[in-house]
Every structure is written in C-alpha cells, then in structure tokens.
Scaffold this motif. Sequence first.
Motif, mmCIF file in Angstrom:
data_model
loop_
_atom_site.group_PDB
_atom_site.id
_atom_site.type_symbol
_atom_site.label_atom_id
_atom_site.label_comp_id
_atom_site.label_asym_id
_atom_site.label_seq_id
_atom_site.Cartn_x
_atom_site.Cartn_y
_atom_site.Cartn_z
ATOM 1 N N ARG A 59 -10.809 -1.398 4.833
ATOM 2 C CA ARG A 59 -9.493 -2.019 4.769
ATOM 3 C C ARG A 59 -8.527 -1.368 5.758
ATOM 4 O O ARG A 59 -7.730 -2.043 6.409
ATOM 5 N N THR A 62 -8.594 -2.827 9.225
ATOM 6 C CA THR A 62 -8.223 -4.228 9.418
ATOM 7 C C THR A 62 -6.862 -4.316 10.099
ATOM 8 O O THR A 62 -5.877 -3.774 9.581
ATOM 9 N N GLN A 64 -3.193 -5.349 11.185
ATOM 10 C CA GLN A 64 -2.109 -5.843 10.349
ATOM 11 C C GLN A 64 -1.963 -7.354 10.431
ATOM 12 O O GLN A 64 -1.696 -8.024 9.434
ATOM 13 N N HIS A 66 -4.102 -9.520 10.590
ATOM 14 C CA HIS A 66 -5.134 -10.218 9.817
ATOM 15 C C HIS A 66 -4.939 -10.053 8.308
ATOM 16 O O HIS A 66 -5.738 -10.566 7.532
ATOM 17 N N ARG A 67 -3.904 -9.335 7.919
ATOM 18 C CA ARG A 67 -3.642 -9.101 6.495
ATOM 19 C C ARG A 67 -2.463 -9.941 6.017
ATOM 20 O O ARG A 67 -1.532 -10.226 6.772
ATOM 21 N N TRP A 68 -2.491 -10.282 4.749
ATOM 22 C CA TRP A 68 -1.328 -10.960 4.178
ATOM 23 C C TRP A 68 -0.177 -9.964 4.013
ATOM 24 O O TRP A 68 -0.384 -8.752 3.911
ATOM 25 N N ARG A 131 -3.192 -6.772 -4.559
ATOM 26 C CA ARG A 131 -3.477 -5.451 -3.995
ATOM 27 C C ARG A 131 -4.890 -4.994 -4.389
ATOM 28 O O ARG A 131 -5.655 -4.482 -3.570
ATOM 29 N N GLU A 134 -7.604 -6.632 -2.372
ATOM 30 C CA GLU A 134 -7.767 -6.141 -0.999
ATOM 31 C C GLU A 134 -8.914 -5.138 -0.911
ATOM 32 O O GLU A 134 -9.656 -5.110 0.059
ATOM 33 N N ARG A 397 1.980 -14.608 8.027
ATOM 34 C CA ARG A 397 1.037 -13.707 7.336
ATOM 35 C C ARG A 397 0.937 -14.024 5.834
ATOM 36 O O ARG A 397 0.956 -13.141 4.998
ATOM 37 N N ASP A 400 -4.778 -13.576 4.122
ATOM 38 C CA ASP A 400 -5.624 -12.405 4.348
ATOM 39 C C ASP A 400 -6.972 -12.941 4.835
ATOM 40 O O ASP A 400 -7.704 -13.573 4.068
ATOM 41 N N ASN A 404 -13.423 -7.378 4.282
ATOM 42 C CA ASN A 404 -13.464 -5.943 4.525
ATOM 43 C C ASN A 404 -14.189 -5.275 3.369
ATOM 44 O O ASN A 404 -14.430 -5.892 2.325
ATOM 45 N N LYS A 407 -13.361 -5.818 -0.503
ATOM 46 C CA LYS A 407 -12.494 -6.972 -0.719
ATOM 47 C C LYS A 407 -13.161 -7.977 -1.656
ATOM 48 O O LYS A 407 -14.368 -8.174 -1.620
#
Length: 648
Positions: A59, A62, A64, A66-68, A131, A134, A397, A400, A404, A407
């Motif tokens: 994680r 990854t 930023q 590409h993350r929610w 969270r 993730e 964003r 997600d 990863n 996840k």
Amino acid sequence: MKPYVLPLAALMASSSFLCVPASSMIASVTSIPSGAEAINIADNMTRRLTLPMKQVAKRTETPQEHRWKLEDLYPNQAAWDAEFSRVKGLIGEITSYQGKLQDAASIAKCFALEDDISLLTERLYVYANMRHHEDTAEPSYQALSDKSKKISVEVGEAASFITPEILGLSEQQLTGLIADPSLAKYKRTLEEMLRQKPHILSKNEESLLAQAGNISQAPGTIFGMLNNADLKFPKVKNEQGEEVELTHGRYIQFLESKNQEVRRDAFKAMYDTYGKWKNTLASTLNANVTKNLFYAKARHYPSALEMSLYGDNIPQSVYDNLISTIHEYLPLMHRYMELRKKLLKLDELHMYDLFAPLVEEFDMDITYEQAKTKVYESLAPLGDDYRKVLQEGFDGRWIDIYENEGKRSGAYSWGAFGTHPYVLLNHNDNLNSMFTLTHEMGHALHSYYSDKNNDYRDAQYTIFLAEVASTLNEALLMNNLLEKSTDPKEKMYLLTYYADQFRTTVFRQTMFAEFEKIIHEKAEQGEALTPQELSSIYYDLNLSYYGKGMVVDKDIEMEWARIPHFYNSFYVFKYATGFSAATSFAKQILDEGKPAVDRYLGFLKSGGKDYSINILKEAGVDMSTPEPIRQAMSVFEELIEQMEQLTK
C-alpha cells in the motif's frame, strides 16, 4: 425507509455500498463475501480471464493519484476520533426521549437528533472500513473497523425504541401526526410506520420474535458451514490430464475448458457430491421455507412471498409478471441454445457446455486510462451534466484503482451522505475491468444525484432500484463498443459477452425465482418438500427454460442444493427486474434522446422519496407491466440476430 441506524447489517446493505456487475470476474464484496456464496456470482460470469502473475505492490508503494481521497470524509484520524466522541455523547441524548414520544414536538426533536446521530455513525463506519479495505492486514485499521462496528451497534440499540413507541400510538394519533405541518419533513417516515402497523405485534410478541432471531438464522448458517467447510469434492482431470481437486472456486474454470470431457467430469463430480447429501440439504432448505411461513403467519401476511415484497411495497403482480413474461420469451432462450450448439460444433449441447467459450479468446488489452476514455465516451447519451460529474469522480480521486498487498478483493461503490461517493477497484487491463469501472461509477453517480437532491432520510434508494443505474452504464458501454467494432471476431466476442448476461441475469435468475415461488406455495398447501420433490421441480424448470435443443442432464436436478441465495428468499428476482429496467432505460435513451434522458436523470435524483415501483414508473419504466421486460427481450433478440448473421 431506515428510521434509525441498524447495526452492521443495515450499513453493509446501504444503497451506497454496491457490488460488481454480474459480468465481472470479481466476486462481489457486498452480498457474496466468500465461499459458497461466490458460486452464484461465478455462475453469472460470462468469461473468466486468466491473468499473468505479477508482483503486488504494498500500500505504501501505491502512488497517491491511484488512491481514493478519504480525507474528504475526515482530514485526519484526530477528526474521526473527535466525531466518535461526539456520537458517544449523542447516544445518551437519544435515549432521553424514551417514553416521551407522545406529541409532534417531541417526535420532531427526536427524529432530528436521530438523523444527526445516524449520519455521523454512517460516516464513522464508512471511513473506518474503507481504511480497513485498503490493507486488511494493517492492525490499526482492523481496530478502527471494529470500533466503528461496535458504535453502530450501540446506536442501533439506543434508538431501537423509536419505531415501536410511535407504533404504540393509536391509528388516529398517527394519522394526526402525518397531517401535522411541524412533521412535514418526516411525513413519509410516519406514513410508512402506519402502513406497517397491521404487521407489528404487541411488545411482548415482538420481544419473543426478536429472541427467535438467532434460531431463524440456523438454516442459512448450517447450509453455509456444510457447503463451505464440510463438503469435499473429488479430484478431476484438467486439460493437461493432471488430477486436480475440484473446489467451488475451480468449478467454473473447469466448465470453461475447451475440452468437453473435462467439463463433463467436473459437472458430474460436483452434482454427484451434492447428491450424496441430498437428504440433509433438503432438510436445511425445508427448514428455511418453514421459517418463512412461520414469520408470514405470525405477522399476518397472506403468504411468505407477499411478506418479502411488503417492505418495498411491491405488489406480487410484479413478481408474477416477471415469470409469466419470461415464459413468453423462452423460445428466444431456446434459439440461443441452438446457436450455442452450432458455434461449439456439438451434436448435443449439455448443461456442462453453458460456460464453454463460443469464440476463441479475443485479446482486448485496455489500460485504466483507456477504460476511462471509453466509459466517458459511451455515456455521452446521458448528457453533459452527467459526464461532468463522472469526470469529477475520475479527477477528484473518488476511485481506489489498483490491487495492492492486503487490499480487499472485488469492487464496490460506497460512501456517506454529505460527501461524494467512493469506488474501490482492483483494476486489470481487460474488458471485465472496464465494465466493472462503468458499473461502479453508475452506482456512484446514482448515489451522488440521490444525495444532492434529497434530505438524508429520502436519499437512500432500495435494493430493488440499486442495480439499475450500474447496469444501464454497462448497456451503453456495450452499445458503443458494438457500434465501433469493425472486426467480426471482436464483435462476436462482445455479442457473446452480452448475450450471456441476459442468459444468466434474466433467464437464470427468473428460473430461480420461479423455483422459490413453487416450493413455498407447496409448503403453504401442506405438501412435503422431499429431496425427490425438490429435484423434480428443479429439473422440470430446466427442461422448460433451456428447451429441446439442450440435453438437460439428470445431474442438474441437484443444483438447487448449491444456490446460497435460496436462504435469502425471494431476493434473486431483483437481479432480473433490475437488468430489465436498465435495458429498457437504455433502449428508450438511445431511441428517444433527450426526453428519455430527462426521465432517467429524474430517476437518479429521486433517491428513496417514493416507493420503488412509483419512482421507476414516473421515469418511464413500469415494472407492473410486461413492457420493460419485453423491451429487454427485444435487445436480446437483436443480439442473437447479429450473432446468427456473423455465423453465416
């Protein structure tokens, strides 16, 4: 309506926590969490792509972009902690109203506080669990998730007195409250309480039924343990001649083999195993039916089916209409089976040939950026405003994107009222992932428009409506791809992909719904549901649905024993109605243009402010009539005709 935050189940069933499309290779994380329940989603798949093994990033690795952006919910952990403390304090405030809900002023204040605490609890729960999703192995997120679950249970328990206490008022008092201007904001809540009142029992009787709740879960629990943990399948040979243990997860892979012998051996091994347990499994399903009959009788419903439909205020005619209309179009299904037999070059088409690939695997390598572009382009018929919000989701964003380490698998759309929705993906560069993207963004934009145009209480739409927006997006994407395709091989691949969605999501789920209706009616008439009777009913339905062009192997009579949805009774018809409604919307939009688009956007903005049937009807899809299903069937017929032309 959801007059107060229920414990975990209600939050997980929220209309903004919605799962992947039936066409997707990824099991749903909402209603199909694991094990046996993944079977049914797997059976809905049209194609499973074999993906190359690759190193999965951590994680922390990854990027930023590409993350929610969960900071839009809470800027930091301290803000979450502060809101958690606030909810703790509000729990005491809500309980102070117990025994005081006798007049409009008290009820209005209680409802307002209930809305505040429900919304805050929803935000806490959604953030904590996203969270956790993730990286499910991260201990701090595990703890946060557990903490949010516990507070949601506390809130549910604290507010549980509200509905029973108001329902304890006389019908005259309730009618007066509905007409009171100071409660205008809560008119629908009170109307729904009044509608439900004939089926609410005395306090002592309700208490007794509540205590029986754990017992009522026993049939599904026992089935799950038997199916997931105890049932063992034999080894079968794969295409390389190697003996491999058959499992739920591998079953569809075997059925997708190009080797008919591999498919047949896996099919027979699966149902031979279930056949050995037929008495136990029949008793378990029978117990679930008996439970439904008990609750229907206790709550004064005419039947178990009507009880299941009452919550959404759906007339039984909608359920019956689906079955009867699909029966009218069974010749189309039979025609598709004949075409499948021709494409597979088989003298006989068997039940184990339904997942065999009709065309050679067509390589559609689609990056995430390309998928976004194609999805955006395909949704042009919905207008500039819709695509502006879609682009906002892409750029803001909301999503997600990639897998990863740790996840959560699958894909979903989720969120909390008052902020934008979120989408979890595990994107791979293929056709399935592109359809998953448009599907989940369909859910996300439905929630966006619903939240933006309604108060908190009216924003949540029902499960009956939930899959319409997502499936419509898929239909428009498929239409766009087919229009632009010039390669006959690609076109046949796409047509096959789409036609199998009709087969699995409309015809198959309707057959399941008909089976449920028959067995409950027989039980209500005092007939015994023996293994032989269940198998006979199920086999005859397969004969009817698949037609003379299909060899309906005797083994299929045991399939009823492996369908987990039969323990969530009368649910599967919503897959078929949702798909039909979405296909009807798509056809109207493509045929009529702006007038149909305006009606559809009105549907998205309606949330749950009226009953589901009324919301759809106002938007131009009347599910109380055969017309939407007939429109969907006309699309299915067009697909078959195009496939037949390509095979000449």
